[in-house]
Design an enzyme around this catalytic site. Structure first.
Site, PDB file in Angstrom:
ATOM      1  N   HIS A 155       0.861  -1.106   0.071  1.00  0.00           N
ATOM      2  CA  HIS A 155      -0.071   0.046   0.102  1.00  0.00           C
ATOM      3  C   HIS A 155       0.847   1.146   0.134  1.00  0.00           C
ATOM      4  O   HIS A 155       0.686   2.052  -0.890  1.00  0.00           O
ATOM      5  CB  HIS A 155      -1.037   0.009   1.159  1.00  0.00           C
ATOM      6  CG  HIS A 155      -2.018  -1.020   1.051  1.00  0.00           C
ATOM      7  ND1 HIS A 155      -1.942  -2.430   1.467  1.00  0.00           N
ATOM      8  CD2 HIS A 155      -3.422  -0.789   0.649  1.00  0.00           C
ATOM      9  CE1 HIS A 155      -3.032  -3.012   1.192  1.00  0.00           C
ATOM     10  NE2 HIS A 155      -3.964  -2.083   0.769  1.00  0.00           N
ATOM     11  N   ILE A 156       1.860   1.438   0.897  1.00  0.00           N
ATOM     12  CA  ILE A 156       2.519   2.581   1.036  1.00  0.00           C
ATOM     13  C   ILE A 156       3.700   2.834  -0.081  1.00  0.00           C
ATOM     14  O   ILE A 156       3.860   3.754  -0.657  1.00  0.00           O
ATOM     15  CB  ILE A 156       3.310   2.761   2.479  1.00  0.00           C
ATOM     16  CG1 ILE A 156       2.259   2.827   3.613  1.00  0.00           C
ATOM     17  CG2 ILE A 156       4.087   3.803   2.629  1.00  0.00           C
ATOM     18  CD1 ILE A 156       2.752   2.672   4.904  1.00  0.00           C
ATOM     19  N   ASP A 175       9.955  -6.716  -3.881  1.00  0.00           N
ATOM     20  CA  ASP A 175       8.882  -7.231  -3.027  1.00  0.00           C
ATOM     21  C   ASP A 175       9.040  -8.774  -3.004  1.00  0.00           C
ATOM     22  O   ASP A 175       9.587  -9.212  -4.241  1.00  0.00           O
ATOM     23  CB  ASP A 175       7.838  -6.482  -3.744  1.00  0.00           C
ATOM     24  CG  ASP A 175       6.514  -6.844  -2.455  1.00  0.00           C
ATOM     25  OD1 ASP A 175       6.179  -5.765  -2.175  1.00  0.00           O
ATOM     26  OD2 ASP A 175       6.151  -7.894  -2.096  1.00  0.00           O
ATOM     27  N   ALA A 233       9.035   2.110   8.134  1.00  0.00           N
ATOM     28  CA  ALA A 233       8.265   0.916   8.290  1.00  0.00           C
ATOM     29  C   ALA A 233       7.975   0.428   9.850  1.00  0.00           C
ATOM     30  O   ALA A 233       7.060   0.947  10.688  1.00  0.00           O
ATOM     31  CB  ALA A 233       8.666  -0.088   7.469  1.00  0.00           C
ATOM     32  N   GLU A 263      10.555   1.836  20.924  1.00  0.00           N
ATOM     33  CA  GLU A 263       9.952   3.379  20.944  1.00  0.00           C
ATOM     34  C   GLU A 263       8.996   3.449  22.661  1.00  0.00           C
ATOM     35  O   GLU A 263       8.586   2.302  22.985  1.00  0.00           O
ATOM     36  CB  GLU A 263       8.818   3.401  20.015  1.00  0.00           C
ATOM     37  CG  GLU A 263       9.335   3.368  18.809  1.00  0.00           C
ATOM     38  CD  GLU A 263       8.202   3.454  17.577  1.00  0.00           C
ATOM     39  OE1 GLU A 263       7.214   3.629  17.951  1.00  0.00           O
ATOM     40  OE2 GLU A 263       8.740   3.395  16.419  1.00  0.00           O
ATOM     41  N   HIS A 286       7.829   8.365  15.312  1.00  0.00           N
ATOM     42  CA  HIS A 286       6.791   7.402  14.809  1.00  0.00           C
ATOM     43  C   HIS A 286       5.608   8.447  14.288  1.00  0.00           C
ATOM     44  O   HIS A 286       4.483   7.920  14.788  1.00  0.00           O
ATOM     45  CB  HIS A 286       6.227   6.409  15.638  1.00  0.00           C
ATOM     46  CG  HIS A 286       5.822   5.449  15.015  1.00  0.00           C
ATOM     47  ND1 HIS A 286       5.917   4.005  15.508  1.00  0.00           N
ATOM     48  CD2 HIS A 286       5.008   5.040  13.694  1.00  0.00           C
ATOM     49  CE1 HIS A 286       5.572   2.980  14.526  1.00  0.00           C
ATOM     50  NE2 HIS A 286       4.669   3.935  13.581  1.00  0.00           N
ATOM     51  N   ILE A 287       5.880   9.429  13.370  1.00  0.00           N
ATOM     52  CA  ILE A 287       4.707  10.144  13.092  1.00  0.00           C
ATOM     53  C   ILE A 287       4.392  10.192  11.659  1.00  0.00           C
ATOM     54  O   ILE A 287       3.502  10.778  11.077  1.00  0.00           O
ATOM     55  CB  ILE A 287       4.863  11.918  13.150  1.00  0.00           C
ATOM     56  CG1 ILE A 287       6.214  12.082  12.500  1.00  0.00           C
ATOM     57  CG2 ILE A 287       4.855  12.059  14.548  1.00  0.00           C
ATOM     58  CD1 ILE A 287       6.487  13.609  12.281  1.00  0.00           C
ATOM     59  N   GLY A 288       4.661   9.110  10.968  1.00  0.00           N
ATOM     60  CA  GLY A 288       4.488   8.781   9.585  1.00  0.00           C
ATOM     61  C   GLY A 288       2.888   8.702   9.328  1.00  0.00           C
ATOM     62  O   GLY A 288       2.513   9.395   8.412  1.00  0.00           O
ATOM     63  N   GLY A 289       2.193   8.061   9.805  1.00  0.00           N
ATOM     64  CA  GLY A 289       0.681   8.237   9.693  1.00  0.00           C
ATOM     65  C   GLY A 289      -0.088   8.985  10.509  1.00  0.00           C
ATOM     66  O   GLY A 289      -1.378   9.139  10.575  1.00  0.00           O
TER      67      GLY A 289
END
Ligand code: NAI
Length: 405
Positions: A155-156, A175, A233, A263, A286-289
């Site tokens: 997806h990403i 992949d 990731a 974390e 951890h702010i990617g999303g």
């Protein structure tokens, strides 16, 4: 039989956009803005059939056995670790989440980091904050024409591919599955060949036994001297000690890291990172999303799944019970939604009861997985509730719900 209390309790400030979807489907929404302990939550759920939580509410099997009316839990977040999924399945409680709503947010952060690393943006900014004017073009590059290597084209990864091509990058990817390339992207046979060719390596794989330590000193050695590494990731995918050595020795030129192996649990905890203090390293917690748009999308997606489950019994994309996609219940028909133990003979017992009561079955659906089966029957006119009571009393019955005209 479960009480038909048309009601959902949302905890932990679930984004407001959930409400329109739920109330639009006739559900009465109640909110409490924080997490609750087991006792408080059991009290609040006494007559409530659905619960919406985020990551702070822990749902154990013992707790679930104290709330017999509860039929579904919506995790308004990506993960579902906070819920005992097996216990919920054993009780016929469907759990839903929103695994991919923040895909775009992570992809956009990745794009920003690709450009920021090529312009030494964070380093120049830090220097200026400290009063140093460093207006040189040394080590500053356009990204146009550079090669982006994407590891994990799901997806990403595939979204990053599209965005990167739009700003003129060449895209290669690796992949483990034979996924189709988007645009002009090209698949690489193996990780090694991608690492040797890419100017930017960005990781978008899940954490699995195989991806733990996927990028270690051996892989960093394969990268080009001017290349940069991005990990948005999972923290365990990169060996940070090896990465620090590679950055200090000039094996690679920069890195952006959003995820870490250890974390901290809350925003109030301090954290000492292996890469702290290095030039041209972007560190983010951890702010990617973590964007408001992602929160809104999560709210709408989970609310939609809960509303469909309430209205039709559909369990598509549930993380713990068999998935059944159901049409709208036809007018004038009764729909029996039945979770039962996956053992031989249950259907014939149900059919015998229905036949004895002279009820006509117009449609039937069944899916089983592990110890659990989910059986749905649409039936014609039904006098009284004796047939339903007898189905509920079957030894194999876990839960029965009935949708009526
Ligand atoms: P996805 O499941 O859609 O894609 C992952 C891809 O990686 C799949 O195509 C899979 O075949 C591939 N893959 C698995 N093992 C591989 C290996 N050994 N080598 C190469 N490819 C491999 O997952 P999605 O949604 O794209 O997420 C990717 C990662 O991003 C996950 O680790 C997820 O936890 C993380 N993530 C991080 C966020 C953040 O805030 N930084 C937010 C959301 C997701």
């Amino acid at each position: 039989m479960a009480a038909e209390a048309h009601d959902i309790l949302l905890l932990e400030r679930v984004n407001d956009s959930a409400d329109a979807t739920l109330t639009g489907d006739g559900l009465h929404v109640r909110r409490i803005d924080h997490a609750l302990d087991d006792e408080g939550l059991a009290r609040e759920l006494a007559n409530t059939r659905m619960l919406g939580i985020r990551s702070k509410t822990r749902i154990t099997g013992d707790f679930l056995r104290t709330v017999p009316h509860l039929e579904a839990i919506g995790c308004f977040c990506i993960g579902t670790n906070q819920v005992d999924l097996d216990a919920a399945a054993d009780l016929g409680i469907a759990v839903f989440n929103s695994p991919f709503s923040n895909t775009r947010s992570v992809a956009e952060l990745t794009l920003a980091e690709i450009i920021a690393l090529h312009r030494q943006l964070f380093d120049r900014s830090r220097k200026l904050h400290e009063g140093q004017w460093d207006k040189s073009s040394t080590s500053a590059h356009e990204v146009r024409g550079r090669t982006l290597g994407i590891v994990g084209y799901g997806h990403i990864g595939s979204q990053v591919s599209v965005l990167a091509e739009a700003i003129g990058m060449r895209v290669i990817y690796h992949d483990v599955l034979p996924v189709l390339p988007l645009g002009n992207a090209r698949a690489c046979r193996d990780l090694g060949s991608l690492l040797k060719e890419a100017d930017v390596v960005t990781l978008h794989v899940p954490e699995t036994p195989v991806t733990r330590g996927l990028v270690d000193s051996e892989q960093l050695e394969l990268m080009k001297p001017g290349a940069v590494l991005i990990n948005n990731a999972r923290g365990e995918v990169v060996n940070l000690k090896a990465l620090r050595s590679a950055l200090e020795s000039g094996t690679i030129a920069g890195a952006a890291i959003d995820v870490f192996p250890d974390e901290p649990a809350t925003n109030n905890d301090s954290y000492s990172c292996e890469l702290a203090g290095l030039d041209n390293v972007i560190l983010s917690p951890h702010i990617g999303g973590s964007t408001l748009e992602a929160q809104e999308q999560i709210a709408v997606e989970v609310a939609t799944k809960l509303a469909r489950f309430a209205a039709t019994g559909t369990t598509t994309a549930s993380v713990n019970v068999p998935e059944v996609e159901l049409p709208t219940r036809p007018d004038e028909q009764v729909r029996i939604l039945h979770f039962h133990r996956n053992v031989p003979g249950v259907l014939s017992k149900m059919h015998a009861i229905i036949a004895e009561h002279d009820i006509n079955i117009t449609a039937e659906y069944l899916r089983s997985s592990g110890n659990l089966s989910y059986m749905i029957m649409d039936c014609g006119r039904m006098k009284g509730t004796d047939a339903l009571k007898r189905i509920e009393d079957l030894d194999e019955t876990i839960r029965i719900r009935v949708l009526r005209p």
